[in-house]
Design a protein around this motif. Structure first.
Motif, PDB file in Angstrom:
ATOM      1  N   PHE A 263       0.830  -1.202   0.000  1.00  0.00           N
ATOM      2  CA  PHE A 263       0.000   0.000   0.000  1.00  0.00           C
ATOM      3  C   PHE A 263       0.869   1.258   0.000  1.00  0.00           C
ATOM      4  O   PHE A 263       0.623   2.204  -0.756  1.00  0.00           O
ATOM      5  CB  PHE A 263      -0.918  -0.003   1.233  1.00  0.00           C
ATOM      6  CG  PHE A 263      -1.876   1.148   1.278  1.00  0.00           C
ATOM      7  CD1 PHE A 263      -3.125   1.053   0.676  1.00  0.00           C
ATOM      8  CD2 PHE A 263      -1.540   2.339   1.920  1.00  0.00           C
ATOM      9  CE1 PHE A 263      -4.013   2.118   0.708  1.00  0.00           C
ATOM     10  CE2 PHE A 263      -2.418   3.408   1.952  1.00  0.00           C
ATOM     11  CZ  PHE A 263      -3.658   3.297   1.341  1.00  0.00           C
ATOM     12  N   ALA A 264       1.905   1.253   0.829  1.00  0.00           N
ATOM     13  CA  ALA A 264       2.754   2.444   0.969  1.00  0.00           C
ATOM     14  C   ALA A 264       3.473   2.782  -0.336  1.00  0.00           C
ATOM     15  O   ALA A 264       3.784   3.946  -0.604  1.00  0.00           O
ATOM     16  CB  ALA A 264       3.775   2.231   2.090  1.00  0.00           C
ATOM     17  N   ARG A 265       3.734   1.783  -1.135  1.00  0.00           N
ATOM     18  CA  ARG A 265       4.381   2.031  -2.430  1.00  0.00           C
ATOM     19  C   ARG A 265       3.425   2.648  -3.442  1.00  0.00           C
ATOM     20  O   ARG A 265       3.823   3.405  -4.327  1.00  0.00           O
ATOM     21  CB  ARG A 265       4.920   0.717  -3.008  1.00  0.00           C
ATOM     22  CG  ARG A 265       6.285   0.307  -2.463  1.00  0.00           C
ATOM     23  CD  ARG A 265       6.577  -1.140  -2.821  1.00  0.00           C
ATOM     24  NE  ARG A 265       6.299  -1.390  -4.252  1.00  0.00           N
ATOM     25  CZ  ARG A 265       7.207  -1.334  -5.208  1.00  0.00           C
ATOM     26  NH1 ARG A 265       8.441  -1.050  -4.897  1.00  0.00           N
ATOM     27  NH2 ARG A 265       6.898  -1.564  -6.451  1.00  0.00           N
ATOM     28  N   VAL A 337      -0.423   2.591   8.860  1.00  0.00           N
ATOM     29  CA  VAL A 337       0.255   2.984   7.619  1.00  0.00           C
ATOM     30  C   VAL A 337      -0.779   3.162   6.503  1.00  0.00           C
ATOM     31  O   VAL A 337      -0.687   4.072   5.680  1.00  0.00           O
ATOM     32  CB  VAL A 337       1.312   1.921   7.212  1.00  0.00           C
ATOM     33  CG1 VAL A 337       1.763   2.109   5.761  1.00  0.00           C
ATOM     34  CG2 VAL A 337       2.518   1.996   8.144  1.00  0.00           C
ATOM     35  N   MET A 338      -1.790   2.313   6.507  1.00  0.00           N
ATOM     36  CA  MET A 338      -2.787   2.336   5.437  1.00  0.00           C
ATOM     37  C   MET A 338      -3.914   3.339   5.707  1.00  0.00           C
ATOM     38  O   MET A 338      -4.786   3.529   4.843  1.00  0.00           O
ATOM     39  CB  MET A 338      -3.354   0.926   5.236  1.00  0.00           C
ATOM     40  CG  MET A 338      -2.277  -0.057   4.763  1.00  0.00           C
ATOM     41  SD  MET A 338      -2.828  -1.764   4.748  1.00  0.00           S
ATOM     42  CE  MET A 338      -3.962  -1.734   3.371  1.00  0.00           C
ATOM     43  N   GLY A 339      -3.887   3.944   6.907  1.00  0.00           N
ATOM     44  CA  GLY A 339      -4.855   4.984   7.222  1.00  0.00           C
ATOM     45  C   GLY A 339      -6.293   4.504   7.074  1.00  0.00           C
ATOM     46  O   GLY A 339      -6.625   3.370   7.442  1.00  0.00           O
ATOM     47  N   GLY A 340      -7.122   5.355   6.489  1.00  0.00           N
ATOM     48  CA  GLY A 340      -8.548   5.047   6.339  1.00  0.00           C
ATOM     49  C   GLY A 340      -8.772   3.761   5.549  1.00  0.00           C
ATOM     50  O   GLY A 340      -9.679   2.978   5.865  1.00  0.00           O
ATOM     51  N   SER A 341      -7.914   3.518   4.548  1.00  0.00           N
ATOM     52  CA  SER A 341      -8.069   2.295   3.750  1.00  0.00           C
ATOM     53  C   SER A 341      -7.882   1.059   4.610  1.00  0.00           C
ATOM     54  O   SER A 341      -8.589   0.066   4.457  1.00  0.00           O
ATOM     55  CB  SER A 341      -7.052   2.271   2.611  1.00  0.00           C
ATOM     56  OG  SER A 341      -7.280   3.353   1.746  1.00  0.00           O
ATOM     57  N   ARG A 345     -13.005  -2.757   5.298  1.00  0.00           N
ATOM     58  CA  ARG A 345     -12.982  -4.209   5.082  1.00  0.00           C
ATOM     59  C   ARG A 345     -12.593  -4.575   3.653  1.00  0.00           C
ATOM     60  O   ARG A 345     -12.505  -5.744   3.322  1.00  0.00           O
ATOM     61  CB  ARG A 345     -14.345  -4.810   5.413  1.00  0.00           C
ATOM     62  CG  ARG A 345     -14.590  -4.866   6.903  1.00  0.00           C
ATOM     63  CD  ARG A 345     -15.776  -5.756   7.201  1.00  0.00           C
ATOM     64  NE  ARG A 345     -16.630  -5.131   8.197  1.00  0.00           N
ATOM     65  CZ  ARG A 345     -17.862  -5.533   8.454  1.00  0.00           C
ATOM     66  NH1 ARG A 345     -18.396  -6.522   7.767  1.00  0.00           N
ATOM     67  NH2 ARG A 345     -18.564  -4.922   9.380  1.00  0.00           N
ATOM     68  N   ASP A 346     -12.379  -3.550   2.792  1.00  0.00           N
ATOM     69  CA  ASP A 346     -11.907  -3.822   1.431  1.00  0.00           C
ATOM     70  C   ASP A 346     -10.483  -4.378   1.452  1.00  0.00           C
ATOM     71  O   ASP A 346     -10.050  -5.036   0.519  1.00  0.00           O
ATOM     72  CB  ASP A 346     -11.907  -2.535   0.591  1.00  0.00           C
ATOM     73  CG  ASP A 346     -13.272  -1.887   0.572  1.00  0.00           C
ATOM     74  OD1 ASP A 346     -14.257  -2.629   0.744  1.00  0.00           O
ATOM     75  OD2 ASP A 346     -13.355  -0.657   0.409  1.00  0.00           O
TER      76      ASP A 346
END
Lengths: 385, 260
Positions: A263-265, A337-341, A345-346
């Motif tokens: 995700f961070a990338r 790290v992924m915050g709201g995402s 549940r996605d």
């Protein structure tokens, strides 16, 4: 990092990884959502001989040890802790038979367990006997050639799904912990029913329910070890299985870490992928440090267990505690790290974080593990004085 | 009962690139897998073995590296594996491939021969049925269910565009199977350990006493001029009524499109 695994160990790890990626990842969200037991996946694990890993070859297993079991558990946990809990609980229920069973008992049960034909569950916990395992109230009264079981076991993993149960019950209440005995109880024994299926925060693909014994007659020959050895059976079983819970911690942490890295990338903020920001970099680095340290510890302890060492209580508790504490931290940070995402549940990380919490609780809370560790330390200190 | 399953090692992609000059498949740099349809044939063989105690041999024709695929099938539970490998086989088209495989199957002996319905690289669906022709045995293609097997006959469902046929054939027989038939099992750890040690039996054209002129590129009559996906034509008219009315209607349609 290379842990110098042998050819068979690599094969076991790769087989578990293949099952995890091909069979578990595509359905894990659905199993979680529907709180559905992974019967199909259990079938694939059985086909692949995964249930026989740690069972001696003479009983139809592969004759491997704790390290191989940890490798398999880690890979399954990387995909779904609910599935890996069902798998690992099977080992937990099998250890009493493996460690204390007579030749007849082993011949009767182990081949079916090794082939995955029959699942196993371990029944220790009760409403008033959790951390204080000596508070068991379920009784097994001797009557002629039978024991008559009465009482209720609580929060039993694989309850209802398993066909073989290793149950700890009091055969002599007046003797306290020394009055407990371990018995094999088969599903469909009259007087043995299942209570409500629990609704859990995480590991929702696994089945957790009550075992209800109401004048349940069990043949005397089903006792494991001797009368009064139940507490020892339970403790030796937990000594053996604890490292596997550590491996679950390593696996789920690895799974969450990989999701966070991916995700961070790809996530762009301030016109840059967020992995270019030091705040994210340090979090990812800390995750990697914790995971590698936990993995090295779990594998070392598993190898120590496999060496035939007797004093495994402290080290297995250390591995369980460290690896599951870092699992909670790493899954929490991965979500951050992924915050709201991450919270949605996605993505699988919110599930991993919910799942990871149980690792600090089951098979002895991490507080009880610290008690166990320090009891050993006190003995060691007094020896060294 | 003896069962032979034919498998093919194919590039791991359903979109194989084609060399426009030679009109042959470009395989370089693409990892190899067992043709997915063949795995259903393997599962069918192993299911029959579980039920009837049959002996399952897996067979492939290919370069030495095709051994990896044979070992995967051994790991799934097949009893034996045979690799047909020889420089003389190189460049075989479907005719030469079927000719060679048929000779090997006759040499090894089988009551049931199983193949996937087609390979995902060539997509011809010719080799299975052609093996049966060379062996002069019956074949049933697109098998979606095995209904029953008695001592000397087999009853299966053949998947059709609409519904299915129930077909019975005497043994020996060749079946080509579709993915609806079953779900291939996982390779087992014990199987993988056995496969690792197993020496794969190899057969060359000399072992099969074959005429070299029928083999490989030399024995392949096929010349590929062009490869394209055929146009799907879905238009159709269903004519109802009495046979007389249907005939009248058909004649008027044919006249309208100037066919008659």
């Amino acid at each position: 990092m290379d842990y110098f695994l042998d050819e068979d160990q690599v094969m076991i790890r790769d087989t578990a990884r293949q099952i995890a990626e091909e069979k578990i990842v595509p359905v894990r969200a659905e199993l979680d959502e529907k709180e559905q037991f992974p019967s199909e996946i259990i079938k694939f694990l059985a086909q692949a001989d995964m249930f026989g890993l740690f069972i001696p070859e003479e009983y139809g297993g592969l004759g491997k040890g704790a390290l191989e079991l940890c490798l398999a558990v880690e890979e399954l946990s990387r995909a779904c802790l609910g599935v890996s809990t069902s798998y690992a609980a099977n080992a937990l229920g099998t250890y009493p038979i493996l460690l204390f069973g007579t030749e007849e008992q082993k011949k009767k049960y182990l081949p079916d367990i090794a082939s995955g034909k029959r699942l196993v569950a371990f029944g220790l916990t009760e409403a008033n006997a959790g951390s204080d395992a000596a508070g068991i109230q379920t009784t097994a009264t001797k009557s002629g050639t039978e024991y008559i079981l009465n009482g209720t076991k609580q929060w039993i993993t694989n309850g209802g799904e398993a066909e073989i149960y290793t149950v700890i019950a009091m055969t002599d209440k007046s003797r306290g912990a020394r009055g407990a005995s371990a018995l094999i109880v088969e599903k469909d024994t009259p007087g043995f029913t299942f209570g409500k299926k629990e609704k859990k925060m995480g590991i929702r693909a696994s089945s957790t329910c009550e075992l209800v014994f109401d004048d349940c007659h069990v043949p005397k020959d089903n006792i494991l070890g001797r009368d009064g050895m139940g507490f020892i059976v339970a403790m030796k079983t937990l000594d053996k299985s604890r490292t596997g819970v550590g491996a679950q911690g390593v696996g789920v942490a690895q799974g969450a870490f990989e999701e966070a890295g991916k995700f961070a990338r790809s996530r762009v903020q301030f016109e840059k992928p967020i992995i270019s920001f030091q705040a994210i970099q340090h979090m990812l680095a800390d995750m990697a440090i914790q995971i590698e340290a936990a993995r090295a510890l779990v594998y070392s302890v598993a190898r120590y267990v496999d060496s035939g060492a007797k004093d495994i209580t402290k080290v297995s508790a250390i591995a369980k505690t460290f690896a599951t504490d870092i699992a909670m931290r790493v899954t929490t940070d991965a979500l951050q790290v992924m915050g709201g995402s991450g919270y949605m549940r996605d993505y699988p990380v919110e599930k991993m974080m919910r799942d990871a919490k149980i690792l600090q609780i089951y098979e002895g809370t991490n507080q009880i593990q610290r008690n166990v560790i320090c009891q050993s330390l006190i003995k060691e200190f007094s020896r060294n004085v | 009962m003896k069962i032979i399953v034919c498998i093919k090692q194919v590039p791991d992609t359903s979109e194989v690139r084609i060399n426009p000059e030679t009109n042959t498949l470009i395989r370089d740099g693409v990892p190899s897998i067992i043709n997915p349809f063949d795995l259903h044939a393997v599962e069918a063989a192993l299911s029959i073995k579980d039920a009837l105690n049959a002996e399952v041999t897996v067979l492939t024709m290919g370069p030495p590296q095709a051994e990896v695929s044979l070992k995967e099938v051994i790991a799934m539970g097949a009893d034996a594996a045979v690799l047909l490998t020889d420089r003389a086989f190189a460049g075989s088209d479907t005719w030469a491939t079927a000719y060679t495989l048929a000779a090997a199957i006759k040499f090894l002996g089988a009551d049931i021969v199983l193949c996937g319905k087609q390979a995902i690289d060539g997509d011809t669906a010719q080799v299975g049925p052609a093996i049966a022709e060379f062996m002069d045995i019956p074949h049933i293609s697109y098998v979606s269910k095995i209904e029953s097997i008695s001592g000397d006959s087999i009853t299966v469902r053949r998947l059709m565009d609409e519904g299915y046929d129930i077909v019975e054939a005497p043994l020996p027989v060749l079946l080509t199977v579709v993915k609806e038939l079953n779900q291939p099992r996982m390779a087992s750890l014990k199987g993988k350990m056995r496969a690792k040690k197993l020496e794969i039996r190899r057969l060359t054209y000399k072992d099969l006493s074959l005429d070299e002129n029928n083999l490989g590129l030399k024995g392949s009559p096929t010349r590929v001029k062009n490869i394209f996906a055929p146009e799907m034509k879905k238009d159709r008219i269903v004519i109802g009524g009495t046979p007389e009315e249907q005939t009248d209607e058909l004649i008027s349609i044919l006249k309208a499109i100037k066919c008659i």
